[in-house]
Scaffold this motif. Structure first.
Motif, PDB file in Angstrom:
ATOM      1  N   TYR A 141      -5.422 -11.543  -7.652  1.00 45.83           N
ATOM      2  CA  TYR A 141      -5.016 -12.935  -7.571  1.00 45.83           C
ATOM      3  C   TYR A 141      -5.476 -13.452  -6.208  1.00 45.83           C
ATOM      4  N   GLY A 142      -6.584 -14.166  -6.171  1.00 47.59           N
ATOM      5  CA  GLY A 142      -7.051 -14.744  -4.917  1.00 47.59           C
ATOM      6  C   GLY A 142      -7.903 -13.835  -4.055  1.00 47.59           C
ATOM      7  N   TRP A 143      -8.155 -12.612  -4.503  1.00 48.19           N
ATOM      8  CA  TRP A 143      -8.983 -11.684  -3.743  1.00 48.19           C
ATOM      9  C   TRP A 143      -9.944 -10.935  -4.656  1.00 48.19           C
ATOM     10  N   PHE A 144     -11.169 -10.761  -4.195  1.00 48.86           N
ATOM     11  CA  PHE A 144     -12.081  -9.826  -4.843  1.00 48.86           C
ATOM     12  C   PHE A 144     -11.695  -8.422  -4.403  1.00 48.86           C
ATOM     13  N   ILE A 145     -11.677  -7.489  -5.325  1.00 47.86           N
ATOM     14  CA  ILE A 145     -11.275  -6.122  -5.016  1.00 47.86           C
ATOM     15  C   ILE A 145     -12.468  -5.207  -5.240  1.00 47.86           C
ATOM     16  N   ASN A 146     -12.915  -4.583  -4.164  1.00 45.45           N
ATOM     17  CA  ASN A 146     -14.082  -3.709  -4.232  1.00 45.45           C
ATOM     18  C   ASN A 146     -13.760  -2.342  -3.655  1.00 45.45           C
ATOM     19  N   GLU A 147     -14.698  -1.442  -3.804  1.00 45.24           N
ATOM     20  CA  GLU A 147     -14.532  -0.101  -3.246  1.00 45.24           C
ATOM     21  C   GLU A 147     -15.800   0.281  -2.508  1.00 45.24           C
ATOM     22  N   ILE A 148     -15.645   0.651  -1.244  1.00 47.45           N
ATOM     23  CA  ILE A 148     -16.779   1.063  -0.422  1.00 47.45           C
ATOM     24  C   ILE A 148     -16.512   2.473   0.084  1.00 47.45           C
ATOM     25  N   ALA A 149     -17.344   3.401  -0.308  1.00 46.38           N
ATOM     26  CA  ALA A 149     -17.200   4.803   0.109  1.00 46.38           C
ATOM     27  C   ALA A 149     -15.790   5.329  -0.181  1.00 46.38           C
ATOM     28  N   GLY A 150     -15.262   4.941  -1.352  1.00 47.97           N
ATOM     29  CA  GLY A 150     -13.950   5.425  -1.753  1.00 47.97           C
ATOM     30  C   GLY A 150     -12.777   4.672  -1.144  1.00 47.97           C
ATOM     31  N   ILE A 151     -13.058   3.657  -0.348  1.00 49.08           N
ATOM     32  CA  ILE A 151     -11.992   2.876   0.306  1.00 49.08           C
ATOM     33  C   ILE A 151     -11.903   1.499  -0.340  1.00 49.08           C
TER      34      ILE A 151
END
Length: 292
Positions: free
Chosen positions: A252-262
């Motif tokens: 909700y209101g944020w893009f959620i990504n994963e970088i190097a498992g974080i």
């Protein structure tokens, strides 16, 4: 530790340096602030995010915007409506260019989505999600109907004042704002002044102006659960899972990504002459913001 820095010019012609206290447009990062206000009202029992928006908006609007008669507040926040994005509408751009200083209302802006086909039907929202600025416009219109107040007043009360954001502005179309940066666009190898558009043009989808100092206070408040509870934050920071098992890449209101498992929570923005980026990493309690 904390580091704030700046480079370049806020005004090339006048030779004014860009500084951490320079007021700049944050563009689509505005959406994070609006959703935070919604989640506060949810905690206060003033809004049910599973209510259909037709409960708050007139039939004249919902009947002319494809899918609007079926979508909920939650759908708007997580971009699972399929509703046409007015930002890509040629009539919208022509109207803005012809009258860059016009004070736009939500009811005037939503007309650019009238009778435009949805990107996908509402029955497909369980399988699909697509970012649309019209979703945030409709969300702000719902807030105004619920509270009987302009949504920018709610943002000031529920967000800016609570965390001490004294140099953040919203809806001040005709006000001269001290230390405001000019926007620039590259034209034939040179940076030229971008037309200064009314702050009401992007409405809740990108109208906020702020500073690096204020954005620091915002991210600090989000981390410390000053604005919304840890439970609400967890809900907002969770990927929407579609029925096909895939994630929508948006909470909700944020893009959620994963970088190097974080896991990273991000939002970027772009508006006439300005680009922005913000990233928050809960695991290490670190955040970075760039306003340019």
């Amino acid at each position: 530790g904390i580091w704030m820095g700046s480079a370049g010019k806020a005004d090339i012609r006048e030779g004014v340096d860009f500084r951490p206290c320079t007021v700049s447009k944050v563009a689509s990062m505005t959406k994070m602030f609006l959703v935070t206000a919604v989640m506060q009202l949810r905690e206060q029992g003033k809004i049910n995010i599973d209510d259909k928006i037709s409960k708050w908006l007139s039939a004249d609007i919902v009947n002319k915007v494809d899918n609007a008669d079926q979508v909920t507040i939650r759908d708007l926040m997580q971009h699972t409506t399929g509703i046409y994005d007015i930002i890509f509408d040629s009539d919208f751009y022509l109207a803005v260019l012809n009258n860059p200083n016009k004070h736009w209302t939500g009811k005037e802006l939503i007309k650019f989505a009238y009778n435009k086909p949805a990107v996908f039907s509402y029955k497909d929202t369980l399988q699909k999600a697509e970012y649309s600025n019209t979703n945030t416009l409709l969300l702000s219109m719902c807030l105004e109907a619920i509270s009987s107040r302009p949504h920018h007043e709610l943002l000031k009360e529920l967000v800016f004042n609570k965390v001490g954001m004294k140099n953040s502005y919203y809806g001040n179309t005709y006000k001269i704002i001290a230390n405001r940066a000019n926007g620039y666009q590259l034209y034939e190898g040179n940076y030229e002044n971008a037309e200064y558009m009314s702050t009401t043009i992007p409405y809740a989808a990108g109208s906020l102006m702020s500073t690096i100092d204020d954005m620091f206070l915002w991210y600090k408040a989000i981390h410390q659960n000053t604005l919304i509870s840890a439970k609400s934050k967890q809900l907002a920071f969770t990927n929407h899972t579609l029925n096909n098992g895939k994630h929508s890449n948006y909470g909700y209101g944020w893009f959620i990504n994963e970088i190097a498992g974080i896991t990273t929570l991000e939002h970027t923005g772009g508006i006439n002459g300005f680009t922005t980026s913000g990233i928050y990493i809960p695991e290490s309690n670190s955040y970075a913001v760039v306003l340019s």
